[in-house]
Design an enzyme around this catalytic site. Structure first.
Site, PDB file in Angstrom:
ATOM      1  N   GLY A 143       0.841  -1.206   0.000  1.00 38.70           N
ATOM      2  CA  GLY A 143       0.000   0.000   0.000  1.00 38.70           C
ATOM      3  C   GLY A 143       0.867   1.242   0.000  1.00 38.70           C
ATOM      4  N   TYR A 196     -16.280   3.175   9.281  1.00 42.72           N
ATOM      5  CA  TYR A 196     -14.808   3.137   9.232  1.00 42.72           C
ATOM      6  C   TYR A 196     -14.232   3.529  10.590  1.00 42.72           C
ATOM      7  CZ  TYR A 196     -10.035   4.359   7.848  1.00 42.72           C
ATOM      8  OH  TYR A 196      -8.677   4.442   7.762  1.00 42.72           O
ATOM      9  N   LYS A 205     -12.222   1.028  13.193  1.00 43.95           N
ATOM     10  CA  LYS A 205     -10.865   1.340  13.661  1.00 43.95           C
ATOM     11  C   LYS A 205     -10.829   1.518  15.174  1.00 43.95           C
ATOM     12  CE  LYS A 205      -8.042   0.869  10.436  1.00 43.95           C
ATOM     13  NZ  LYS A 205      -6.921  -0.049  10.693  1.00 43.95           N
TER      14      LYS A 205
END
Ligand code: UDP
Length: 318
Positions: A10, A149, A153
């Site tokens: 990434g 999201y 997290k």
């Protein structure tokens, strides 16, 4: 040292790999190339101390093997980018929660230190500026997909801290604030590579909303320096750290800066949020970190200024 990085192909993972190889470490990466790309590790693909595995973290035996062979693990594999999150919430939640569960369970077998990458998104709609690690997290309604999201997290963070408290696993959580630099794809909605590409091609630079929302952008090279510094310090274990820049800029001013630095004739066009994002979107007007904790802990602060960051990103998309 031997270092294992999930999501190593990434954007941030590839820069972390590069920095660790430069320091003489041996690096093993695991990536399923879902949002990462093989071209990200092309510059060091043949390096003698670089090893890559194209596989999913759901290959639990491979994760176990790589965590075991490494002295330290950086868990960066995650679903990121507002566009991806709003469009693929199932993938976001499952990738973020399951990946962390698998990595932490593997690390706990032999008490291997783990860095868990979190995000400034966890502060949600908090207005306690600047955001401090011990501040409240303020989430929106579950009907607004974006918050999945932040919540996924936040669960990762809870899990990392729980493993530290309950199982004495050396874990460190880093909340990354708008990290940018070469190799970041515009495909998942990130603003700076998108603006740079638009400016370079002469297309309109698309500012969402009224452009008064602001962010603080940190160069990925500075970010990975913080990640490495934190994992080299035993006192980081069981702690959460903000990692980001404190230089705040509105998105409209960012568009102007990109246009100027690129010498572009692109128009700056305002696009209403409803048009820019799928339903379920809610933007944050400000996002500013306090970096007192990481500064006092390892003496870290960003070195690369915003103009240089913008120039670097423009050059990388040229
Ligand atoms: N944004 C924008 N134009 C774009 C992409 C994003 O104006 O083409 C805005 C977006 O609405 C947000 C800011 O830029 O207010 C930062 O967006 P990004 O997705 O990069 O990061 P995040 O919202 O997670 O901070």
């Amino acid at each position: 040292m031997k270092v294992f990085i999930t999501g190593g192909a990434g954007f941030i993972g590839s820069h972390l790999t590069e920095a660790l190889l430069e320091q003489g470490h041996e690096v093993f990466i695991l990536d399923d190339l879902s949002t990462g790309a093989a071209e990200n590790f092309q510059p060091f693909k043949t390096h003698a101390k670089f090893h890559y595995h194209i596989a999913s973290f759901t290959d639990v035996s491979l994760v176990n093997e790589l965590v075991d062979c490494a002295d330290v693990t950086y868990h960066l594999a995650a679903a990121v980018g507002v566009k991806l999150i709003v469009e693929s919430p199932v993938r976001t939640i499952e990738t973020n929660v399951r990946g962390t569960e698998i990595v932490l369970a593997a690390a706990a077998k032999k008490q291997k230190p783990v860095f868990i990458a979190s995000t400034s998104e966890v502060y949600g709609k908090s207005t306690e500026f600047p955001f401090r690690e011990d501040g409240d997290l303020v989430m929106g309604a579950t009907s607004k997909g974006r918050w999945s999201y932040a919540c996924s997290k936040a669960i990762d963070e809870f899990l990392a801290l729980a493993y530290f408290r309950e199982k004495k696993l050396p874990t460190v959580v880093g909340r990354l604030f708008n990290t940018v630099g070469p190799r970041q794809s515009a495909r998942y909605g990130m603003v700076l590579p998108g603006f740079a590409r638009q400016a370079q091609s002469g297309e309109p630079i698309t500012v969402y909303g009224d452009g008064t929302q602001s962010r603080c952008f940190c160069h990925v090279k500075d970010t990975v320096r913080a990640l490495i510094g934190l994992m080299q310090n035993d006192r980081s274990y069981g702690e959460v750290f903000n990692i980001g820049s404190t230089r705040e800029i509105s998105i409209e001013d960012l568009a102007k800066l990109v246009k100027k630095e690129a010498g572009s004739s692109s128009a700056i066009e305002k696009i209403p949020y409803e048009q820019a994002y799928a339903e379920g979107f809610e933007d944050m007007m400000r996002r500013v970190p306090s970096i007192d904790k990481v500064r006092s802990h390892i003496g870290w602060e960003p070195r690369i200024g915003l103009e240089e960051i913008v120039r670097d990103v423009i050059a990388s998309v040229a």
